[in-house]
Design a protein around this motif. Structure first.
Motif, PDB file in Angstrom:
ATOM      1  N   LEU A  60     -12.081 -58.184 -60.887  1.00 55.62           N
ATOM      2  CA  LEU A  60     -13.244 -58.526 -61.459  1.00 55.62           C
ATOM      3  C   LEU A  60     -13.013 -58.833 -63.125  1.00 55.62           C
ATOM      4  O   LEU A  60     -13.246 -59.914 -63.638  1.00 55.62           O
ATOM      5  CB  LEU A  60     -14.106 -57.345 -61.388  1.00 55.62           C
ATOM      6  CG  LEU A  60     -15.650 -57.784 -61.497  1.00 55.62           C
ATOM      7  CD1 LEU A  60     -16.827 -56.877 -60.610  1.00 55.62           C
ATOM      8  CD2 LEU A  60     -16.199 -57.980 -62.886  1.00 55.62           C
ATOM      9  N   LEU A  61     -12.245 -57.926 -63.665  1.00 52.73           N
ATOM     10  CA  LEU A  61     -11.869 -58.203 -65.015  1.00 52.73           C
ATOM     11  C   LEU A  61     -10.912 -59.247 -65.363  1.00 52.73           C
ATOM     12  O   LEU A  61     -11.194 -59.949 -66.422  1.00 52.73           O
ATOM     13  CB  LEU A  61     -11.299 -56.949 -65.745  1.00 52.73           C
ATOM     14  CG  LEU A  61     -12.087 -55.713 -65.787  1.00 52.73           C
ATOM     15  CD1 LEU A  61     -11.299 -54.419 -65.881  1.00 52.73           C
ATOM     16  CD2 LEU A  61     -13.204 -55.962 -67.024  1.00 52.73           C
ATOM     17  N   ARG A  62     -10.128 -59.610 -64.222  1.00 51.22           N
ATOM     18  CA  ARG A  62      -8.968 -60.623 -64.468  1.00 51.22           C
ATOM     19  C   ARG A  62      -9.701 -61.928 -64.377  1.00 51.22           C
ATOM     20  O   ARG A  62      -9.774 -63.099 -65.093  1.00 51.22           O
ATOM     21  CB  ARG A  62      -8.034 -60.528 -63.556  1.00 51.22           C
ATOM     22  CG  ARG A  62      -7.028 -61.459 -63.597  1.00 51.22           C
ATOM     23  CD  ARG A  62      -6.091 -61.373 -64.740  1.00 51.22           C
ATOM     24  NE  ARG A  62      -5.161 -60.111 -64.783  1.00 51.22           N
ATOM     25  CZ  ARG A  62      -4.546 -59.575 -65.646  1.00 51.22           C
ATOM     26  NH1 ARG A  62      -5.049 -59.828 -67.017  1.00 51.22           N
ATOM     27  NH2 ARG A  62      -3.897 -58.393 -65.471  1.00 51.22           N
ATOM     28  N   ALA A  63     -10.882 -62.187 -63.447  1.00 50.73           N
ATOM     29  CA  ALA A  63     -11.759 -63.518 -63.272  1.00 50.73           C
ATOM     30  C   ALA A  63     -12.526 -63.616 -64.571  1.00 50.73           C
ATOM     31  O   ALA A  63     -12.929 -64.770 -64.687  1.00 50.73           O
ATOM     32  CB  ALA A  63     -12.382 -62.958 -61.993  1.00 50.73           C
ATOM     33  N   LEU A  64     -12.843 -62.457 -65.058  1.00 55.47           N
ATOM     34  CA  LEU A  64     -13.608 -62.543 -66.500  1.00 55.47           C
ATOM     35  C   LEU A  64     -12.754 -63.161 -67.573  1.00 55.47           C
ATOM     36  O   LEU A  64     -13.335 -63.147 -68.716  1.00 55.47           O
ATOM     37  CB  LEU A  64     -14.452 -61.314 -66.824  1.00 55.47           C
ATOM     38  CG  LEU A  64     -15.571 -61.107 -65.759  1.00 55.47           C
ATOM     39  CD1 LEU A  64     -16.220 -59.635 -66.053  1.00 55.47           C
ATOM     40  CD2 LEU A  64     -16.662 -62.155 -65.632  1.00 55.47           C
ATOM     41  N   GLY A  65     -11.458 -63.283 -67.450  1.00 56.62           N
ATOM     42  CA  GLY A  65     -10.907 -63.869 -68.424  1.00 56.62           C
ATOM     43  C   GLY A  65      -9.937 -62.843 -69.051  1.00 56.62           C
ATOM     44  O   GLY A  65      -9.503 -63.114 -70.210  1.00 56.62           O
ATOM     45  N   VAL A  66     -10.068 -61.596 -68.771  1.00 56.50           N
ATOM     46  CA  VAL A  66      -9.171 -60.436 -69.276  1.00 56.50           C
ATOM     47  C   VAL A  66      -7.717 -60.834 -69.235  1.00 56.50           C
ATOM     48  O   VAL A  66      -7.313 -60.948 -68.157  1.00 56.50           O
ATOM     49  CB  VAL A  66      -9.588 -58.978 -68.987  1.00 56.50           C
ATOM     50  CG1 VAL A  66      -8.630 -57.862 -69.715  1.00 56.50           C
ATOM     51  CG2 VAL A  66     -10.972 -58.803 -69.249  1.00 56.50           C
ATOM     52  N   THR A  67      -6.967 -60.768 -70.276  1.00 56.32           N
ATOM     53  CA  THR A  67      -5.565 -60.996 -70.168  1.00 56.32           C
ATOM     54  C   THR A  67      -4.622 -59.679 -70.444  1.00 56.32           C
ATOM     55  O   THR A  67      -5.222 -58.795 -71.132  1.00 56.32           O
ATOM     56  CB  THR A  67      -5.020 -62.396 -71.077  1.00 56.32           C
ATOM     57  OG1 THR A  67      -5.383 -62.203 -72.368  1.00 56.32           O
ATOM     58  CG2 THR A  67      -5.775 -63.644 -70.686  1.00 56.32           C
ATOM     59  N   GLY A  68      -3.441 -59.964 -70.204  1.00 54.49           N
ATOM     60  CA  GLY A  68      -2.558 -58.761 -70.767  1.00 54.49           C
ATOM     61  C   GLY A  68      -2.581 -57.704 -69.591  1.00 54.49           C
ATOM     62  O   GLY A  68      -3.169 -58.095 -68.468  1.00 54.49           O
ATOM     63  N   THR A  69      -2.178 -56.527 -69.907  1.00 57.44           N
ATOM     64  CA  THR A  69      -2.302 -55.300 -68.845  1.00 57.44           C
ATOM     65  C   THR A  69      -3.944 -54.938 -68.822  1.00 57.44           C
ATOM     66  O   THR A  69      -4.223 -54.712 -69.624  1.00 57.44           O
ATOM     67  CB  THR A  69      -1.227 -54.292 -69.453  1.00 57.44           C
ATOM     68  OG1 THR A  69      -0.040 -54.799 -69.794  1.00 57.44           O
ATOM     69  CG2 THR A  69      -1.246 -53.174 -68.261  1.00 57.44           C
ATOM     70  N   ILE A  70      -4.144 -54.687 -67.416  1.00 59.63           N
ATOM     71  CA  ILE A  70      -5.292 -53.966 -67.279  1.00 59.63           C
ATOM     72  C   ILE A  70      -4.957 -52.548 -66.746  1.00 59.63           C
ATOM     73  O   ILE A  70      -4.548 -52.362 -65.535  1.00 59.63           O
ATOM     74  CB  ILE A  70      -6.413 -54.760 -66.235  1.00 59.63           C
ATOM     75  CG1 ILE A  70      -6.530 -56.071 -66.851  1.00 59.63           C
ATOM     76  CG2 ILE A  70      -7.543 -53.946 -66.046  1.00 59.63           C
ATOM     77  CD1 ILE A  70      -7.458 -57.157 -65.965  1.00 59.63           C
ATOM     78  N   ARG A  71      -5.117 -51.541 -67.592  1.00 55.30           N
ATOM     79  CA  ARG A  71      -4.605 -50.106 -67.288  1.00 55.30           C
ATOM     80  C   ARG A  71      -5.989 -49.453 -66.303  1.00 55.30           C
ATOM     81  O   ARG A  71      -6.971 -49.641 -66.592  1.00 55.30           O
ATOM     82  CB  ARG A  71      -4.436 -49.457 -68.418  1.00 55.30           C
ATOM     83  CG  ARG A  71      -3.174 -50.053 -69.112  1.00 55.30           C
ATOM     84  CD  ARG A  71      -3.099 -49.260 -70.548  1.00 55.30           C
ATOM     85  NE  ARG A  71      -2.235 -50.060 -71.418  1.00 55.30           N
ATOM     86  CZ  ARG A  71      -2.175 -50.658 -72.412  1.00 55.30           C
ATOM     87  NH1 ARG A  71      -3.590 -51.380 -72.346  1.00 55.30           N
ATOM     88  NH2 ARG A  71      -1.288 -51.299 -73.048  1.00 55.30           N
ATOM     89  N   SER A  72      -5.221 -48.660 -65.391  1.00 60.22           N
ATOM     90  CA  SER A  72      -6.120 -47.724 -65.034  1.00 60.22           C
ATOM     91  C   SER A  72      -6.780 -46.617 -65.831  1.00 60.22           C
ATOM     92  O   SER A  72      -5.795 -46.083 -66.664  1.00 60.22           O
ATOM     93  CB  SER A  72      -5.423 -46.979 -63.787  1.00 60.22           C
ATOM     94  OG  SER A  72      -6.458 -45.917 -63.411  1.00 60.22           O
ATOM     95  N   PRO A  73      -7.933 -46.299 -66.069  1.00 58.56           N
ATOM     96  CA  PRO A  73      -8.533 -45.495 -67.066  1.00 58.56           C
ATOM     97  C   PRO A  73      -8.179 -43.793 -66.442  1.00 58.56           C
ATOM     98  O   PRO A  73      -8.951 -42.860 -67.036  1.00 58.56           O
ATOM     99  CB  PRO A  73      -9.773 -45.794 -67.206  1.00 58.56           C
ATOM    100  CG  PRO A  73     -10.231 -46.536 -65.966  1.00 58.56           C
ATOM    101  CD  PRO A  73      -8.994 -47.148 -65.564  1.00 58.56           C
ATOM    102  N   THR A  74      -7.419 -43.594 -65.471  1.00 65.94           N
ATOM    103  CA  THR A  74      -7.160 -42.269 -64.962  1.00 65.94           C
ATOM    104  C   THR A  74      -7.010 -41.221 -65.961  1.00 65.94           C
ATOM    105  O   THR A  74      -7.604 -40.272 -65.941  1.00 65.94           O
ATOM    106  CB  THR A  74      -6.237 -42.293 -63.880  1.00 65.94           C
ATOM    107  OG1 THR A  74      -6.523 -43.135 -62.895  1.00 65.94           O
ATOM    108  CG2 THR A  74      -6.149 -40.949 -63.405  1.00 65.94           C
ATOM    109  N   TYR A  75      -6.289 -41.509 -66.971  1.00 62.16           N
ATOM    110  CA  TYR A  75      -5.898 -40.342 -68.044  1.00 62.16           C
ATOM    111  C   TYR A  75      -6.630 -40.720 -69.304  1.00 62.16           C
ATOM    112  O   TYR A  75      -6.945 -39.686 -69.876  1.00 62.16           O
ATOM    113  CB  TYR A  75      -4.223 -40.298 -68.178  1.00 62.16           C
ATOM    114  CG  TYR A  75      -3.596 -39.986 -67.026  1.00 62.16           C
ATOM    115  CD1 TYR A  75      -3.816 -38.658 -66.589  1.00 62.16           C
ATOM    116  CD2 TYR A  75      -3.102 -40.694 -66.194  1.00 62.16           C
ATOM    117  CE1 TYR A  75      -3.203 -37.984 -65.446  1.00 62.16           C
ATOM    118  CE2 TYR A  75      -2.405 -40.509 -65.142  1.00 62.16           C
ATOM    119  CZ  TYR A  75      -2.546 -38.994 -64.658  1.00 62.16           C
ATOM    120  OH  TYR A  75      -1.985 -38.510 -63.454  1.00 62.16           O
TER     121      TYR A  75
END
Length: 154
Positions: free
Chosen positions: A50-65
């Protein structure tokens, strides 16, 4: 809550990513999405797509930590991806400095752990492992969620 869209089968990660992209294309200007499902059900995969399709570039990290990851959106504002699995009490969210006014899109995993400290959901996405794939139910939780799903392609 309102009536859910019928359950769908997502045969693989590509199908999950396609759903994330479709949700991105049809999303309202502001929305809160609760992502529900066991560990490994595909919540983060859907959020990343979803974030990638909204144009977010670069690393999309998991917010687990980190608990929250913030991403600037091309059309202004920010998207926040939260993973509340590691919090013990909703009061802990105070320390994150969450500001609903800045946020155009909330993607919240394990939202039940932040009950009372989060904005209400517009859409609840329920994911479950089903063989090699996943099942998903999209449940509108507000009039905004109903309108969002009405524009989502089949």
């Amino acid at each position: 809550m309102h009536e859910p869209v019928p359950e769908r089968h997502l045969v693989d990660a590509d199908a999950t990513q396609a759903l994330g992209a479709a949700l991105a294309r049809s999303r309202p200007p502001r929305a809160v999405v609760y992502l529900r499902g066991d560990l490994g059900a595909g919540k983060s995969t859907l959020a990343r797509a979803l974030l990638r399709a909204l144009g977010v570039t670069g690393t999309i990290r998991s917010p687990t930590y980190t608990l929250v990851e913030r991403y600037p959106l091309q059309d202004g504002g920010e998207a926040w991806h939260l993973d509340l699995y590691r919090i013990a009490d909703a009061g802990e969210l105070e320390f994150l400095g969450l500001d609903a006014d800045e946020t155009r899109l909330w993607l919240v995993e394990w939202a039940e752990r932040g009950a009372g400290a989060l904005p209400a959901a517009d859409l609840v996405v329920e994911l479950a492992v089903a063989g090699d794939g996943r099942t998903v139910r999209l449940v509108p939780a507000s009039t905004r969620g109903v309108a969002w799903l009405a524009t989502l392609p089949d």
